[in-house]
Design a protein around this motif. Structure first.
Motif, PDB file in Angstrom:
ATOM      1  N   SER A 280     -20.860  73.682   7.993  1.00 35.50           N
ATOM      2  CA  SER A 280     -19.594  74.428   7.967  1.00 35.50           C
ATOM      3  C   SER A 280     -19.469  75.329   9.181  1.00 35.50           C
TER       4      SER A 280
ATOM      5  N   GLN B 132     -17.429  73.960  13.171  1.00 40.55           N
ATOM      6  CA  GLN B 132     -16.243  74.730  13.549  1.00 40.55           C
ATOM      7  C   GLN B 132     -16.550  75.720  14.669  1.00 40.55           C
ATOM      8  N   HIS B 133     -17.747  75.612  15.253  1.00 43.32           N
ATOM      9  CA  HIS B 133     -18.174  76.452  16.374  1.00 43.32           C
ATOM     10  C   HIS B 133     -17.974  77.934  16.075  1.00 43.32           C
ATOM     11  N   THR B 134     -18.503  78.361  14.918  1.00 41.09           N
ATOM     12  CA  THR B 134     -18.364  79.759  14.524  1.00 41.09           C
ATOM     13  C   THR B 134     -19.587  80.202  13.752  1.00 41.09           C
TER      14      THR B 134
ATOM     15  N   ASN C 208     -10.651  78.383   8.413  1.00 39.99           N
ATOM     16  CA  ASN C 208     -11.892  77.606   8.391  1.00 39.99           C
ATOM     17  C   ASN C 208     -12.005  76.809   7.098  1.00 39.99           C
ATOM     18  N   CYS C 209     -12.883  75.796   7.148  1.00 38.49           N
ATOM     19  CA  CYS C 209     -13.126  74.928   5.998  1.00 38.49           C
ATOM     20  C   CYS C 209     -14.576  75.054   5.559  1.00 38.49           C
TER      21      CYS C 209
ATOM     22  N   TYR D 283     -17.521  72.811   4.244  1.00 36.06           N
ATOM     23  CA  TYR D 283     -17.892  71.398   4.273  1.00 36.06           C
ATOM     24  C   TYR D 283     -19.033  71.059   3.326  1.00 36.06           C
TER      25      TYR D 283
ATOM     26  N   SER E 280     -10.506  74.938   1.846  1.00 37.43           N
ATOM     27  CA  SER E 280     -10.016  75.605   3.051  1.00 37.43           C
ATOM     28  C   SER E 280      -9.761  77.070   2.716  1.00 37.43           C
TER      29      SER E 280
END
Length: 170
Positions: free
Chosen positions: A42, A46-48, A55-56, A58, A67
């Motif tokens: 997750s 999402q590069h976070t 954001n989601c 996963y 979401s």
């Protein structure tokens, strides 16, 4: 602790009523319980390092459980995990339910296990969890510490479920 099934297309609202809340959360696919929430995917997908609106969340099979469609705080702990019996005893002392009644402190690890058992799941099925309304800070040496008073009364997070999901809370 509590658990329930959310249907695809429905929303769940979490609200910190008094301020200073923490809600530990896990997700599982009710049709294939080997599919569960995956914190590392997750974040890296999402590069976070922090999850917030847009954001989601996963699964370990690359599918989206939910979401985040509203977030009043913008920061929720994604890496610290849950508390265990030793941590709870050090912080609040050892008290039985008979002594403390509704003020008895339960640890997250046991709470998750109690709820997972309802679905035929156990210790081997635990994964890294989310901690809504909590922030954990690190210092220059990499030490982690819980940020007191991060969440305020009325802070809200809304999740829209993209697939049927077992939600486990403590």
């Amino acid at each position: 602790h509590w658990s329930f099934r959310m249907r695809r297309g429905t929303a769940l609202r979490l609200t910190d009523q008094d301020g200073g809340a923490n809600v530990g959360m896990l997700f599982y696919n009710p049709e294939e319980k080997l599919e569960r929430y995956n914190a590392p995917d997750s974040l890296k997908g999402q590069h976070t390092f922090k999850l917030t609106r847009g954001n989601c969340l996963y699964s370990d099979m690359g599918r989206v459980f939910a979401s985040i469609i509203r977030d009043d705080l913008g920061w929720h702990d994604t890496v610290s995990g849950t508390c265990n019996a030793d941590l709870v005893e050090r912080r609040w002392g050892r008290k039985t339910y008979q002594e403390a009644h509704n003020h008895c402190h339960r640890n997250g690890f046991t709470s998750f296990l109690n709820e997972l058992a309802k679905y035929g799941l156990g210790k081997k099925d635990l994964t890294a969890n989310l901690n809504w309304f909590s922030e954990v800070k690190t210092d220059d040496d990499g030490n982690m510490a819980f940020a007191e008073n991060h969440s305020h009364a009325g802070a809200t997070v809304d999740l829209r479920f993209e697939m049927d999901t077992i939600v486990v809370l403590h």
